[in-house]
Scaffold this active site. Sequence first.
Site, PDB file in Angstrom:
ATOM      1  CB  SER A  80      -0.978   0.012   1.181  1.00  0.00           C
ATOM      2  OG  SER A  80      -2.053  -0.855   0.920  1.00  0.00           O
ATOM      3  CB  ALA A  81       4.406   2.110   0.160  1.00  0.00           C
TER       4      ALA A  81
END
Length: 406
Positions: A80-81
């Site tokens: 999710s970065a």
Amino acid sequence: MSGMGSGSGMIDVADVQGTVADGFEPVRAAFVRNFQERGERGAAVAVYRDGHKVVDLWAGTRDVDGTEPWAVDTAQVVRSATKGVAAAVPLLLHQRGRIDLDAPVGTYWPEFKTAGKERVLVRHVLSHRAGVPVLDRPLTPAEALDGESGARALAAQRPAWEPGTDHGYHAHTYGWLVAELVKRVTGRSVGRWIADEIARPLGLDFWIGLPAEEAHRVGRIGKIEEPAGTGGELRLRAKRSVSEAYRDPDSLTRRAFGVIDPLPDENSPEYRAAEMPASGGISTARALARCYAAMIGPVDGPGHGYRGGDRLFAPATLTLARTEESAGPDRVLVVGTRFGPGFMLHGSGAPMLGPGSFGHPGRGGSLGFADPESGIAFGYVTNGMRKGVTADPRAQALVRAVRSAT
């Protein structure tokens, strides 16, 4: 670094590759301790200050279960970065007058105007207020990766709550929502847009949709356990409400993280080549840090040809990026979270450098963010995935070291 194998604790300062500027030595020390005390297998960290690279370190093995050393150009899936870089796209389109954040999503994507979603605004999508973190029927891995089924399912989905009235982390669906908006507005996929407008001009080793010619650079990620006594995982995980939410198959938490069933193999060529802007980005730590550095100001080195001048975000866009849109108990993560339009904001749920920081962690470890007040931009990438969603102890140790150096 030969002979380390999986015994990551054998690493000492002599095994760490790269450079740190004077005054940032605490970051190298914290990086070493991550291997010695926190079970790190392979990782990299990079820091920019006022557009200049001041930390660029890597160590360990490129594969979580391998022995080949992490190289200067090793990249990893950052989960999710990815969302933080993807979030820059609608904000840049807004900056260029192509997207109105207060327009209904259906203005650009007419098929979305069904099942109670007629009043969902673009702003709601970016701030996790659209009410569609779950799907009534989870997608198969093949459907999730085909670039069409996710958007089609979301267009038909009824919201789990009245859009705009509350927030809950759209763990996977965020990516399909943003991707479809970008496609409808620009005619390009979000991965293509990032490659053309951000990554290539800035010289970033970052991809949403990995080109086949870059596949040899990407290491294998995998699960690792927190060493006993380090107090890891999501630090609020011990709260009963959080634990119960993850165990309950009918909770929004389980359903949001389970919109793809079974989970795809993140190390497969098919997953890496697909465009998954919520979770499938592939990056070096250097690229994450440099991208965030360019959001808050000019950067040195190659990459001055991007549109709009010497920085990605105009001052008004930078203010917008870290303006709070959502705060408080998160319907999906259960703990308190803060979101601007697309970015997580500094807080107890996602600690960064300071109150003005904005960015995004990746479930299991990775983290990228910027802190305009200090001029710091940070990127951390690992191949060892822990159970926590935010506040990974390895990333947090590095953030504390950066704080001590600034």
